[in-house]
Design a protein around this motif. Structure first.
Motif, PDB file in Angstrom:
ATOM      1  N   GLU A  61      22.050 -56.525  16.293  1.00  0.00           N
ATOM      2  CA  GLU A  61      22.010 -55.084  16.499  1.00  0.00           C
ATOM      3  C   GLU A  61      20.719 -54.727  17.222  1.00  0.00           C
ATOM      4  OE1 GLU A  61      22.106 -53.008  12.793  1.00  0.00           O
ATOM      5  OE2 GLU A  61      20.149 -53.761  12.116  1.00  0.00           O
TER       6      GLU A  61
ATOM      7  N   ILE B 176      21.817 -48.606  18.412  1.00  0.00           N
ATOM      8  CA  ILE B 176      21.457 -47.650  17.374  1.00  0.00           C
ATOM      9  C   ILE B 176      20.242 -46.880  17.883  1.00  0.00           C
ATOM     10  CG2 ILE B 176      20.650 -47.350  14.995  1.00  0.00           C
ATOM     11  CD1 ILE B 176      22.070 -49.994  14.347  1.00  0.00           C
ATOM     12  N   SER B 177      20.411 -45.617  18.166  1.00  0.00           N
ATOM     13  CA  SER B 177      19.352 -44.800  18.772  1.00  0.00           C
ATOM     14  C   SER B 177      18.765 -43.848  17.735  1.00  0.00           C
ATOM     15  CB  SER B 177      19.911 -43.996  19.951  1.00  0.00           C
ATOM     16  OG  SER B 177      20.483 -44.854  20.918  1.00  0.00           O
TER      17      SER B 177
ATOM     18  N   ARG C 296      21.329 -58.385  24.573  1.00  0.00           N
ATOM     19  CA  ARG C 296      22.786 -58.371  24.449  1.00  0.00           C
ATOM     20  C   ARG C 296      23.379 -59.773  24.634  1.00  0.00           C
ATOM     21  NH1 ARG C 296      23.172 -52.868  28.019  1.00  0.00           N
ATOM     22  NH2 ARG C 296      23.543 -51.376  26.313  1.00  0.00           N
TER      23      ARG C 296
ATOM     24  N   GLN D 263      22.097 -42.059  24.850  1.00  0.00           N
ATOM     25  CA  GLN D 263      23.383 -41.551  24.353  1.00  0.00           C
ATOM     26  C   GLN D 263      24.561 -42.113  25.129  1.00  0.00           C
ATOM     27  OE1 GLN D 263      22.857 -39.893  21.428  1.00  0.00           O
ATOM     28  NE2 GLN D 263      20.833 -40.536  22.144  1.00  0.00           N
ATOM     29  N   THR D 264      24.302 -42.713  26.272  1.00  0.00           N
ATOM     30  CA  THR D 264      25.375 -43.326  27.066  1.00  0.00           C
ATOM     31  C   THR D 264      25.563 -44.798  26.730  1.00  0.00           C
ATOM     32  OG1 THR D 264      23.950 -44.014  28.921  1.00  0.00           O
ATOM     33  CG2 THR D 264      24.770 -41.736  28.935  1.00  0.00           C
ATOM     34  N   GLN D 265      24.794 -45.307  25.768  1.00  0.00           N
ATOM     35  CA  GLN D 265      24.848 -46.723  25.404  1.00  0.00           C
ATOM     36  C   GLN D 265      25.456 -46.864  24.008  1.00  0.00           C
ATOM     37  OE1 GLN D 265      23.701 -48.953  27.874  1.00  0.00           O
ATOM     38  NE2 GLN D 265      23.620 -46.992  28.968  1.00  0.00           N
ATOM     39  N   PRO D 266      26.757 -47.064  23.908  1.00  0.00           N
ATOM     40  CA  PRO D 266      27.440 -47.041  22.610  1.00  0.00           C
ATOM     41  C   PRO D 266      27.099 -48.208  21.690  1.00  0.00           C
ATOM     42  CG  PRO D 266      28.962 -47.704  24.341  1.00  0.00           C
ATOM     43  CD  PRO D 266      27.705 -47.273  25.031  1.00  0.00           C
ATOM     44  N   ASP D 267      26.553 -49.295  22.236  1.00  0.00           N
ATOM     45  CA  ASP D 267      26.271 -50.468  21.396  1.00  0.00           C
ATOM     46  C   ASP D 267      24.854 -50.465  20.842  1.00  0.00           C
ATOM     47  OD1 ASP D 267      25.144 -50.812  23.930  1.00  0.00           O
ATOM     48  OD2 ASP D 267      25.292 -53.003  23.839  1.00  0.00           O
TER      49      ASP D 267
END
Length: 322
Positions: free
Chosen positions: A31, A54-55, A24, A48-52
Motif C-alpha cells: 500500500e 491512500i491520500s 507500484r 485524487q486522480t490516483q485510486p490506488d
C-alpha cells in the motif's frame, strides 16, 4: 498487507509521480500512503486522480507530523519511508520483503544510488558490511540512507519521527533503531535512489535554520550516547565513531558560535582522549598545534578576507562595466 510505503510531500508535484510509480507493481501486497503536508501546487488535486493511493492531507506542520500520521494508517507488516523527491530501485520492495520473511528480521538494510538533477547516475553505493550496527549508525562508516531500509512495523511502534528534531529526524530514528538492538538482514545492492536537485531540501539549511539543525544534531548525539552509557554499551569503538561526526559538527557550529563549538571539542576529547584531527596537511597541523579555537579564528579571518576582496572585486568590475 505486506508493506506500507509512507511518502510525506509538500509542493513536490514535479517529482511525486515518479516516487509513487517506483512503489507500484510489486509481487507482495503493497500500500502507498501519501501525506500531503498542506501543498499549494495542485498535489492534493492530483492525488485524487490516483485510486490506488491512500491520500491524507494536513496543514503544513512538517515532515515528522506527516510521517507519523501516515504510520497510524499503515496496515503493512513492514514499513518503508520515502521522500517524494526520491524513488526506489526496481524490485527493491519485493527483494527486501522476501529476505525479511525468510530470516524473520526487524530491519533489512540496503545500498543506494545518487542521481543528478538531470537524472544522470552519479554513483552507486553498495551496503558497507560492519559488525557493529550501532557504531555504523553513529558514524564509523557509511550507513546508507533510511529510505533504503525496510522496517518491521511492530518494531517501530515506540520509535516515531520526533518533531523536536525535525531537521535530523531520520538520523535520530535510525540511531534509536540501532540502539534497540534489531535483528538485521542485508540486501547489499542499491534499493533507493537519492536525487540531487536545486530545490530546498531538509539537509541543506542556511541562516537560523542551519543553527537550529546543528543544535538538533548535537542534542540527539548527547541523548543517544547518554542512553548507551546508562546501559554500559558506550564502547570505545562507538565513542570513536561518534567523534568523527562530532568533529565535523563542531566545525559547522564554529561558524556562528565558536565558544559552543569549543565545548563540543572538549567533549570529543573526553570521549576519546587519543582523538586526532582528521584533516590532512597544513590544516591538520594547525588544529594539532594551535588548537581548535585558534585555528577556527584563522579560518574565520580567511573567510572574511576572501569575502571582502570578493565584494571589492565586484564593485570594481561593476564600475568599469558602467
Amino acid at each position: 498487507m505486506d508493506v506500507s510505503v509512507i511518502i510525506p510531500t509538500y509542493n513536490r508535484l514535479w517529482c511525486l509521480p515518479k516516487a509513487i510509480e517506483s512503489c507500484r507493481h510489486t509481487q507482495c501486497q503493497t500500500e502507498i500512503i501519501v501525506v500531503d503536508d498542506g501543498s499549494s501546487d495542485g498535489t492534493w488535486e492530483w492525488l485524487q486522480t490516483q485510486p490506488d493511493i491512500i491520500s491524507l492531507r494536513q496543514d503544513n506542520w512538517g515532515k515528522c507530523w506527516a510521517v507519523n500520521r501516515g504510520f497510524t494508517f499503515a496496515q503493512g507488516k513492514y514499513i518503508r519511508f520515502l521522500d517524494s523527491d526520491d524513488w526506489l530501485c526496481p524490485e527493491a520492495i519485493d527483494r527486501q520483503f522476501e529476505l525479511t520473511i525468510t530470516q524473520e528480521t526487524d530491519v533489512v538494510v540496503g545500498g543506494y544510488e545518487v542521481y543528478s538533477q538531470e537524472g544522470t547516475l552519479l554513483r552507486q553505493v553498495y551496503w558497507n558490511d560492519c559488525d557493529d550496527f550501532v557504531a555504523q549508525q553513529l558514524g564509523e562508516c557509511d550507513s546508507s540512507h533510511y529510505s533504503a531500509y525496510l522496517f518491521r512495523r511492530e518494531f517501530l511502534k515506540d520509535i516515531p519521527h520526533r518533531p523536536d528534531y525535525a531537521w535530523r529526524d531520520d538520523r535520530l530514528l535510525i540511531i534509536e533503531v540501532a540502539i534497540a538492538n534489531p535483528k538485521v538482514a542485508v540486501y547489499p545492492q542499491p534499493t533507493f535512489c537519492h536525487r540531487h536537485h536545486s530545490q530546498t531540501r531538509l539537509q541543506f539549511q542556511q541562516g537560523m535554520t542551519a543553527v537550529a539543525t546543528n543544535l538538533q544534531h548535537l542534542t540527539l548525539y548527547k541523548k543517544c550516547l547518554s542512553k548507551l552509557a546508562a546501559r554500559d554499551q558506550l564502547t570505545p569503538r562507538r565513542r570513536k565513531a561518534s567523534c568523527k561526526i562530532l568533529w565535523s559538527l563542531a566545525h559547522w557550529i564554529a561558524y556562528t558560535h565558536l565558544h559552543e563549538a569549543c565545548e563540543v571539542v572538549d567533549w570529543i576529547y573526553q570521549l576519546d582522549p587519543d582523538f586526532q584531527p582528521p584533516e590532512p596537511g597544513l590544516l591538520g597541523k594547525l588544529y594539532t598545534y594551535l588548537g581548535f579555537r585558534h585555528t577556527e579564528n584563522l579560518l574565520w579571518l580567511r573567510r572574511n578576507i576572501l569575502t571582502l576582496f570578493g565584494k571589492r572585486s565586484n564593485i570594481k568590475y561593476h564600475d568599469f562595466s558602467v
